[in-house]
Design a protein around this motif. Structure first.
Motif, mmCIF file in Angstrom:
data_model
loop_
_atom_site.group_PDB
_atom_site.id
_atom_site.type_symbol
_atom_site.label_atom_id
_atom_site.label_comp_id
_atom_site.label_asym_id
_atom_site.label_seq_id
_atom_site.Cartn_x
_atom_site.Cartn_y
_atom_site.Cartn_z
ATOM 1 N N VAL A 113 0.822 -1.216 0.000
ATOM 2 C CA VAL A 113 0.000 0.000 0.000
ATOM 3 C C VAL A 113 0.856 1.266 0.000
ATOM 4 C CG1 VAL A 113 -1.975 -1.121 1.089
ATOM 5 C CG2 VAL A 113 -0.267 0.012 2.526
ATOM 6 N N ASP A 114 2.158 1.115 0.173
ATOM 7 C CA ASP A 114 3.067 2.263 0.133
ATOM 8 C C ASP A 114 3.488 2.604 -1.293
ATOM 9 O OD1 ASP A 114 4.482 4.273 1.545
ATOM 10 O OD2 ASP A 114 6.348 3.139 1.374
ATOM 11 N N ASP A 115 2.884 1.975 -2.281
ATOM 12 C CA ASP A 115 3.248 2.212 -3.676
ATOM 13 C C ASP A 115 3.077 3.694 -4.025
ATOM 14 O OD1 ASP A 115 3.197 2.334 -6.581
ATOM 15 O OD2 ASP A 115 2.952 0.159 -6.554
ATOM 16 N N PRO A 116 4.120 4.346 -4.523
ATOM 17 C CA PRO A 116 4.015 5.775 -4.863
ATOM 18 C C PRO A 116 2.945 6.084 -5.897
ATOM 19 C CG PRO A 116 6.313 5.068 -4.841
ATOM 20 C CD PRO A 116 5.479 3.826 -4.737
ATOM 21 N N ALA A 117 2.581 5.100 -6.721
ATOM 22 C CA ALA A 117 1.549 5.346 -7.730
ATOM 23 C C ALA A 117 0.226 5.715 -7.083
ATOM 24 C CB ALA A 117 1.381 4.114 -8.622
ATOM 25 N N LEU A 118 -0.067 5.146 -5.927
ATOM 26 C CA LEU A 118 -1.313 5.476 -5.231
ATOM 27 C C LEU A 118 -1.282 6.907 -4.707
ATOM 28 C CD1 LEU A 118 -1.764 2.163 -3.207
ATOM 29 C CD2 LEU A 118 -2.905 2.801 -5.340
ATOM 30 N N THR A 119 -0.139 7.297 -4.153
ATOM 31 C CA THR A 119 -0.006 8.674 -3.659
ATOM 32 C C THR A 119 -0.153 9.676 -4.796
ATOM 33 O OG1 THR A 119 1.488 7.878 -1.938
ATOM 34 C CG2 THR A 119 1.475 10.246 -2.357
ATOM 35 N N ARG A 120 0.415 9.351 -5.949
ATOM 36 C CA ARG A 120 0.314 10.275 -7.096
ATOM 37 C C ARG A 120 -1.136 10.467 -7.509
ATOM 38 N NH1 ARG A 120 5.166 7.611 -8.750
ATOM 39 N NH2 ARG A 120 4.027 6.183 -10.111
ATOM 40 N N VAL A 121 -1.909 9.407 -7.517
ATOM 41 C CA VAL A 121 -3.329 9.527 -7.863
ATOM 42 C C VAL A 121 -4.033 10.441 -6.859
ATOM 43 C CG1 VAL A 121 -5.521 8.289 -7.995
ATOM 44 C CG2 VAL A 121 -3.489 7.332 -9.094
ATOM 45 N N ALA A 234 -6.915 -6.902 -12.472
ATOM 46 C CA ALA A 234 -5.804 -6.787 -11.534
ATOM 47 C C ALA A 234 -4.920 -5.617 -11.961
ATOM 48 C CB ALA A 234 -5.000 -8.082 -11.511
ATOM 49 N N GLY A 235 -4.625 -4.738 -11.030
ATOM 50 C CA GLY A 235 -3.852 -3.532 -11.315
ATOM 51 C C GLY A 235 -4.702 -2.285 -11.425
ATOM 52 N N ASP A 236 -6.015 -2.448 -11.612
ATOM 53 C CA ASP A 236 -6.929 -1.309 -11.668
ATOM 54 C C ASP A 236 -7.179 -0.777 -10.258
ATOM 55 O OD1 ASP A 236 -7.115 -2.087 -14.299
ATOM 56 O OD2 ASP A 236 -9.289 -2.435 -14.260
ATOM 57 N N VAL A 237 -7.561 0.489 -10.179
ATOM 58 C CA VAL A 237 -8.057 1.073 -8.942
ATOM 59 C C VAL A 237 -9.221 1.987 -9.281
ATOM 60 C CG1 VAL A 237 -5.741 1.035 -7.908
ATOM 61 C CG2 VAL A 237 -6.604 3.165 -8.902
ATOM 62 N N THR A 238 -10.043 2.264 -8.285
ATOM 63 C CA THR A 238 -10.966 3.392 -8.380
ATOM 64 C C THR A 238 -10.632 4.346 -7.244
ATOM 65 O OG1 THR A 238 -12.718 2.461 -6.981
ATOM 66 C CG2 THR A 238 -12.816 1.981 -9.348
ATOM 67 N N ALA A 239 -10.841 5.622 -7.478
ATOM 68 C CA ALA A 239 -10.682 6.639 -6.437
ATOM 69 C C ALA A 239 -12.001 7.375 -6.345
ATOM 70 C CB ALA A 239 -9.550 7.597 -6.787
ATOM 71 N N HIS A 240 -12.500 7.559 -5.123
ATOM 72 C CA HIS A 240 -13.822 8.179 -5.022
ATOM 73 C C HIS A 240 -13.920 9.195 -3.890
ATOM 74 C CE1 HIS A 240 -14.544 4.404 -2.548
ATOM 75 N NE2 HIS A 240 -15.041 5.316 -1.718
#
Length: 285
Positions: A113-121, A234-240
């Protein structure tokens, strides 16, 4: 497609009740446009944000932490195929003694969950530096699960702090519609809370004022809005948005649904103190 269900309640898979989610992946390289889409829709669906290999690896590590009889014979842990039998003595989901409780505290999970890609989103959507809240939720459902996530808006669970936050939902593995992914009530982030309150008139948890209703077809009828859905990979996310109404469908596939919720708060925002400790299934939050 035949009727689908949530919490055992049928929802016809028709244009009246469902509309395809918009794929916003092409806007990742254009944060202002991504933010505009997010503000318009209340969510964004983004494909391939995370490594599918790492997502499946985490899925496998999680399901491997259960007793072997939970998985169908001859299948791999990363497939997460339900055998039809839950291990004897398995505690309620996420409480101490259940594998999810230890897993969200493990270095394997925390590194993921520390993946920088999530923080960038998150920072693109909130247009500010962000920090991830320590209460990170891991959910999973099998075909024997009697319930799914009821219609709700996240802010009812975090309302002791700022609403300058975003939830990122991560399906752990492929999650087509019958597996029971998240669905979003179109445009509901723009509906006043007092108008949503009437939805609690039909609830299987009348004692809990945070959840709205377990009857998603009824919710759609009351507000004359469809649910936005997607076949997640797999690899997709949603942000809401913390204000959009969302829910999940029942898992009707042998492959179990597993997912992670992480939440980011914009710098300077007040933190809800209930979200400063690791998640537990019985923490009441």
């Amino acid at each position: 497609m035949a009727d689908i269900t949530s919490n055992g309640r049928p929802i016809p898979f028709t244009e009246r009740y469902f509309t395809p989610a918009r794929d916003s992946t092409e806007l990742l390289a254009d944060p202002p446009s991504l933010r505009e889409r997010y503000e318009q829709d209340g969510y964004v669906w983004l494909r391939g944000v995370l490594s599918p290999r790492e997502v499946r690896r985490l899925r496998g590590r999680y399901f491997a932490s259960f007793a072997p009889e939970y998985l169908a014979p001859g299948t791999r842990a990363d497939e997460g195929v339900f055998s039809g039998r839950r291990p004897r003595g398995l505690p309620s989901h996420g409480v101490e003694g259940h594998p999810a409780h230890a897993f969200v505290r493990s270095s394997t999970f925390l590194d993921f969950v520390d993946d920088p890609a999530l923080t960038r989103v998150a920072e693109s959507l909130l247009d500010a530096p962000c920090s991830q809240l320590p209460r990170r939720i891991l959910r999973h459902f099998d075909q024997a699960a009697p319930t799914a996530s009821r219609a709700h808006a996240d802010y009812r669970y975090l309302d002791r702090g700022s609403d300058r936050l975003v939830t990122i939902w991560i399906p752990l593995g492929d999650c087509p519609l019958p597996t029971g992914g998240l669905i979003y009530l179109a445009g509901s982030h723009r509906i006043a809370p007092e108008r949503l309150a009437c939805l609690r008139a039909r609830s299987d948890r009348p004692e809990d004022p945070r959840a709205l209703s377990h009857d998603l077809a009824w919710v759609s009828d009351q507000l004359a809005r469809p649910w936005s859905w997607a076949d997640y990979g797999a690899g997709d996310v949603t942000a809401h948005s913390p204000h959009i109404v969302h829910a999940s469908l029942d898992t009707r596939t042998a492959a179990m649904r597993a997912s992670v919720d992480v939440r980011y708060l914009a710098e300077g925002g007040a933190v809800d103190p209930r979200w400063l400790e690791p998640w537990a299934g019985d923490d009441g939050n």
